[in-house]
Design a protein around this motif. Structure first.
Motif, short mmCIF file in Angstrom:
data_model
loop_
_atom_site.label_atom_id
_atom_site.label_comp_id
_atom_site.label_asym_id
_atom_site.label_seq_id
_atom_site.Cartn_x
_atom_site.Cartn_y
_atom_site.Cartn_z
N LYS A 105 5.37 2.65 -7.88
CA LYS A 105 4.62 2.35 -9.34
C LYS A 105 4.44 3.74 -9.86
O LYS A 105 4.33 4.11 -10.99
CB LYS A 105 3.32 1.62 -9.16
CG LYS A 105 2.40 2.00 -8.23
CD LYS A 105 2.34 0.90 -7.20
CE LYS A 105 1.92 1.58 -5.69
NZ LYS A 105 2.34 0.77 -4.68
N ILE A 158 -5.65 -5.36 -9.59
CA ILE A 158 -4.22 -4.99 -9.04
C ILE A 158 -4.48 -3.88 -8.21
O ILE A 158 -3.29 -2.97 -7.76
CB ILE A 158 -3.33 -4.61 -10.02
CG1 ILE A 158 -4.14 -3.92 -11.33
CG2 ILE A 158 -2.83 -5.78 -10.91
CD1 ILE A 158 -3.36 -3.38 -12.58
N ASN A 159 -5.37 -3.77 -7.47
CA ASN A 159 -5.86 -2.85 -6.28
C ASN A 159 -6.61 -3.47 -5.28
O ASN A 159 -7.64 -3.88 -5.30
CB ASN A 159 -6.13 -1.61 -6.78
CG ASN A 159 -6.33 -0.47 -5.60
OD1 ASN A 159 -7.36 -0.50 -4.62
ND2 ASN A 159 -5.39 0.09 -5.26
N GLY A 160 -5.96 -3.84 -4.09
CA GLY A 160 -6.42 -4.71 -3.24
C GLY A 160 -7.60 -3.93 -2.39
O GLY A 160 -8.74 -4.63 -1.94
N THR A 161 -7.49 -2.43 -2.19
CA THR A 161 -8.58 -1.72 -1.50
C THR A 161 -9.58 -1.74 -2.24
O THR A 161 -10.77 -2.18 -1.66
CB THR A 161 -7.91 -0.26 -1.35
OG1 THR A 161 -6.63 -0.39 -0.70
CG2 THR A 161 -8.71 0.49 -0.51
N ASP A 196 -6.61 5.07 -4.88
CA ASP A 196 -7.24 3.63 -5.14
C ASP A 196 -8.35 3.78 -5.70
O ASP A 196 -8.79 3.04 -6.78
CB ASP A 196 -7.30 3.01 -3.61
CG ASP A 196 -6.13 2.65 -2.59
OD1 ASP A 196 -5.06 2.22 -3.45
OD2 ASP A 196 -5.93 2.87 -1.82
N ASP A 201 -4.13 4.18 -8.98
CA ASP A 201 -2.80 2.93 -8.66
C ASP A 201 -3.14 2.26 -9.44
O ASP A 201 -1.88 1.45 -10.00
CB ASP A 201 -3.34 2.86 -7.05
CG ASP A 201 -2.31 1.63 -6.42
OD1 ASP A 201 -1.07 1.89 -6.20
OD2 ASP A 201 -2.92 0.32 -6.47
N LYS A 205 0.14 0.63 -12.30
CA LYS A 205 0.52 -0.79 -12.41
C LYS A 205 0.44 -1.46 -13.84
O LYS A 205 1.19 -2.04 -14.18
CB LYS A 205 -0.30 -1.56 -11.23
CG LYS A 205 0.27 -1.23 -9.83
CD LYS A 205 -0.63 -1.74 -8.81
CE LYS A 205 -0.49 -1.47 -7.38
NZ LYS A 205 -1.44 -1.46 -6.26
N GLY A 300 -1.32 -8.48 -2.74
CA GLY A 300 -1.02 -7.34 -3.66
C GLY A 300 -0.49 -6.28 -2.55
O GLY A 300 0.16 -5.40 -3.02
N ALA A 301 -0.37 -6.46 -1.24
CA ALA A 301 0.15 -5.41 -0.45
C ALA A 301 0.48 -6.16 0.70
O ALA A 301 0.42 -7.18 1.03
CB ALA A 301 -0.96 -4.13 -0.25
N1 HSE Z 1 -3.04 0.66 -1.91
C1 HSE Z 1 -2.54 -0.49 -2.87
C2 HSE Z 1 -3.86 -1.44 -3.01
C3 HSE Z 1 -1.42 -1.36 -2.39
O1 HSE Z 1 -4.71 -1.35 -2.30
O2 HSE Z 1 -3.66 -2.30 -3.46
C4 HSE Z 1 -0.23 -0.82 -3.01
O3 HSE Z 1 -0.22 -0.75 -4.25
#
Ligand code: HSE
Length: 444
Positions: A105, A158-161, A196, A201, A205, A300-301
């Protein structure tokens, strides 16, 4: 028909997932694609590890350019990441007439215009389902499933972390730094989690979704990016008491003046489905004029969820390989020759022109007239108040405290007007600490 020949650049988490899922489901995938999909070559710096993963099934090399130079390879899958060598390899693969699948991305959000132009000139496809929200087929939904719609807005976790960190802060009442360390220990956050937690990130996206939702060029440089590092468990708790949950949202919205493109923490009403997306999960809400609001949820990951998206792209390419490029789904959903003009008509708006509502937390001296001064300054700026709550001074500053927190929720306001009002409020001698301002999205 001859199986399509794939070369993987990088066989880490996503690459090995792609290899395993393609092997496990090869018969079903062949029936869907109309031909086999074979990973014929793998390039990775760690050739020993790569050989352990693929065995004799594919040729393993240490130099990615060997894959690109091989005339038998039809598709190059770039899973290296970053803007550096990945960009050079993607452009070289295109120049060599290969289709490209990428999960990168960052690369597409920043250099997408150049890459898609090169691909169009060469008549090859660049597919990127895995770049946004991992296993959720949101690119497919936006590019194809919702093609009838004038899309009004897209908002996503749209960021899982960061979603994992925010969920833990809320559940356990812990502070950001503590939860970040836990996220790193569990392997959610990268050793360097800057992209993140700073929202970069998610902004990559959101930039891609903005382009395909509105038919404008990718413009990461115009995105507003704010991460979660300054959020406190106090605000998460207050928001909860008011019926809101704080999420890091990627938002892109069509307005009369242009397109909003922004990533920042947002209060979302707890009753919305997206507010209840917890842990490392992702979700995207899309509002189209015909369909109304639609919601997409999933992982998402991760190895196989992301492989699911990579292979979906490989199936599309296997079907469309050799077809007239004019008959393919355009890379950014809209015909390439219409993007620039649409981008001029729908410019990405500066943050000062974004309209949203706000949560404000103002630490004040607990004395007569303080609230009146603050509400007067907001009124002078044309900012309408939705709710005001004053915490008990004892609760905020301890027994006998003469400080307290004012929590103010506003109605929709232009950000530039809010900036001006907040600068004035911050200057009051009775305002004792930097004001916390978190944007609020009703998503209705
Ligand atoms: N680092 C990203 C997240 C996973 O935490 O969503 C891949 O894009």
């Amino acid at each position: 028909m001859k199986p399509i020949q794939v070369g993987l650049l990088g066989i880490g988490t996503v690459g090995s997932g792609t290899f395993h899922v393609l092997q496990r489901n090869q018969e079903e995938i062949r029936r869907r694609a109309g031909r086999g999909i074979e990973i014929a070559m793998v390039a990775d710096l760690d050739t020993t590890r790569a050989k352990q993963i693929v065995g004799d099934a594919a040729k393993v090399v240490g130099d990615a350019r060997e894959v690109i130079a091989n005339p038998d390879i039809d598709v190059v899958v770039e899973l290296i990441g970053g803007y550096g060598i990945a960009k050079a390899l993607v452009l070289e693969a295109i120049a060599a007439g290969k289709h490209v699948v990428t999960a990168n991305k960052a690369l597409l959000a920043v250099h997408g215009t150049e890459i898609f132009k090169a691909a169009a000139e060469k008549g090859v496809m660049v597919a990127y389902e895995a770049a946004v929200a991992g296993g959720i087929p949101i690119i497919k939904a936006l590019r194809e499933g919702l093609t009838a719609n004038s899309i009004q807005w897209v908002a996503g976790i749209i960021n899982g972390t960061t979603n994992f960190i925010l969920s833990e802060m809320r559940d356990k009442g812990l502070d950001f730094d503590v939860v970040l360390k836990e996220a790193q220990r569990l392997g959610y956050a990268e050793a360097d989690p800057t992209f993140d937690i700073e929202g970069v990130d998610a902004a990559h996206k959101a930039t891609l979704m903005s382009a395909i939702a509105f038919g404008i060029p990718v413009q990461f440089d115009k995105a507003y990016v704010e991460g979660i590092t300054k959020l406190t468990s106090t605000d998460i708790k207050y928001a909860e008491q008011l019926g809101y949950r704080i999420k890091l949202l990627g938002i892109t919205k069509r307005t009369d003046k242009g397109v909003e493109l922004r990533v920042h923490p947002s209060l979302v009403p707890t009753k919305r489905l997206i507010a209840n997306v917890e842990g490392a999960m992702n979700a995207v809400v899309v509002h189209g004029d015909a369909v109304g609001t639609t919601l997409y949820y999933g992982k998402g990951a991760g190895s196989e969820p992301t492989a699911s998206a990579v292979i979906a792209d490989l199936v599309d390419i296997a079907r469309m390989d050799g077809s007239d490029p004019a008959h393919r789904v355009p890379a950014l959903a809209f015909q390439a020759n219409t993007l620039a003009a649409a981008g001029n008509e729908l410019p990405v708006l500066p943050m000062a022109d974004v309209v949203t509502s706000y949560y404000l937390r103002i630490r004040v001296a607990d004395e007569a007239g303080v609230l009146a001064k603050i509400t007067t300054l907001l009124a002078n700026a044309g900012i309408s108040i939705d709710a005001v709550i004053q915490r008990e001074a004892d609760e905020v500053g301890g027994e006998g405290s003469n400080q307290t927190d004012l929590i103010i929720l506003t109605h929709d306001t232009r950000e530039g007007d809010m900036d001006k009002a907040l600068a004035e409020i911050q200057g009051l001698p009775t305002v004792l600490a930097p004001i916390t301002r978190i944007r609020k999205e009703e998503l209705n």
